[in-house]
Design an enzyme around this catalytic site. Structure first.
Site, PDB file in Angstrom:
ATOM      1  N   LYS A  37       0.808  -1.217   0.000  1.00 15.74           N
ATOM      2  CA  LYS A  37       0.000   0.000   0.000  1.00 15.74           C
ATOM      3  C   LYS A  37       0.845   1.272   0.000  1.00 15.74           C
ATOM      4  CE  LYS A  37      -0.768  -0.560   4.940  1.00 15.74           C
ATOM      5  NZ  LYS A  37       0.198  -1.671   4.984  1.00 15.74           N
ATOM      6  N   ALA A  47       5.453  11.308   8.054  1.00 14.79           N
ATOM      7  CA  ALA A  47       5.798  10.013   8.651  1.00 14.79           C
ATOM      8  C   ALA A  47       5.379   9.991  10.115  1.00 14.79           C
ATOM      9  CB  ALA A  47       7.304   9.776   8.532  1.00 14.79           C
ATOM     10  N   GLY A  73       5.817   7.088  12.082  1.00 14.46           N
ATOM     11  CA  GLY A  73       6.540   6.036  12.800  1.00 14.46           C
ATOM     12  C   GLY A  73       7.591   6.561  13.759  1.00 14.46           C
ATOM     13  N   HIS A 100      11.359   2.183   4.608  1.00 11.46           N
ATOM     14  CA  HIS A 100      10.556   3.225   3.968  1.00 11.46           C
ATOM     15  C   HIS A 100      11.432   4.380   3.490  1.00 11.46           C
ATOM     16  CE1 HIS A 100       6.345   2.019   4.323  1.00 11.46           C
ATOM     17  NE2 HIS A 100       6.662   1.443   5.456  1.00 11.46           N
ATOM     18  N   LYS A 101      12.430   4.772   4.284  1.00  8.66           N
ATOM     19  CA  LYS A 101      13.343   5.839   3.867  1.00  8.66           C
ATOM     20  C   LYS A 101      14.119   5.431   2.627  1.00  8.66           C
ATOM     21  CE  LYS A 101      14.043   8.181   8.294  1.00  8.66           C
ATOM     22  NZ  LYS A 101      14.973   8.463   9.401  1.00  8.66           N
ATOM     23  N   ASP A 121      13.137   3.258   0.389  1.00 10.29           N
ATOM     24  CA  ASP A 121      12.199   3.243  -0.734  1.00 10.29           C
ATOM     25  C   ASP A 121      11.991   4.645  -1.311  1.00 10.29           C
ATOM     26  OD1 ASP A 121      11.886   0.522  -0.380  1.00 10.29           O
ATOM     27  OD2 ASP A 121       9.956   0.680   0.651  1.00 10.29           O
TER      28      ASP A 121
END
EC number: 2.7.1.156
Length: 197
Positions: free
Chosen positions: A17, A40, A42, A56-57, A59
């Site tokens: 997602k 962000a 998190g 995630h960073k 990506d």
């Protein structure tokens, strides 16, 4: 003033997602003016969460975007949002957990304080409307956690109640409500289905 477009993307953990949301906004940014902004939620509370944040960073490393770290009090991002921004908030479920337990360090977590989450919920919708007043597109990513059997733990049931309630209210006002499941992206509001690459 024209309200920005709202897309809600919900799916299971590791369903793709976040990548889908990022691709949606990167593709849109190639056709319209506007900054890409990543909110962000998190926080690195343990090694597993740190690994997820790092992933995630990584990506996003090749995407030209402005990142705002905002684990609680989402309203704090509003002054940083500019007119016409394309905004991705990842993710609602992490924000909710952070807010439910805000105050734990003083033994007064929100989850146990009467009326606390109701106030945070009202502020959430107000903040989302404030963001939509500035952005051209806001994409909210969230986890589907209600497909599992009901928990025997009161706090988990409370969390499930709040995420279900917030999902319903956001989807009701969204322009697109996309579910990522089994490699398919289904837009439940517009009747479209797409196979993820």
């Amino acid at each position: 003033m024209v309200r920005g477009k709202l897309t809600v993307i919900i799916g299971g953990v590791r369903s793709g997602k976040s990548a889908y949301a990022e691709k949606m906004l990167v593709d849109e940014a190639s056709h319209v003016a506007g900054r890409l902004v990543y909110i962000a939620s998190g926080t690195a509370t343990d090694a597993e969460m740190q690994a997820r944040i790092d992933r995630h960073k990584q990506d996003r490393a090749e995407i030209d975007c402005t990142t705002i770290e905002q684990p609680v009090e989402l309203a704090g991002v509003v002054p940083s949002i500019q007119q016409g921004d394309l905004v991705l908030w990842d993710c609602l479920t992490t924000w909710l957990a952070n807010e439910l337990y805000s105050g734990w360090e003083t033994a007064t977590p929100c989850i146990s304080e009467p009326g606390c989450m109701e106030q945070k919920e009202a502020q959430l919708y107000e903040t989302i409307n404030d963001i939509l007043a500035k952005t051209s597109h806001l994409v909210i990513v969230s986890n589907e956690v209600l497909d599992e059997l009901p928990s025997t733990y009161m706090e988990t049931r409370t969390y499930s109640k709040w995420i279900g309630r917030i999902h319903q209210k956001l989807v009701a006002q969204a322009d697109e409500a996309i579910e990522i499941d089994y490699g398919l992206a289904t837009d439940w509001k517009n009747g479209q289905r797409e196979v993820l690459a």
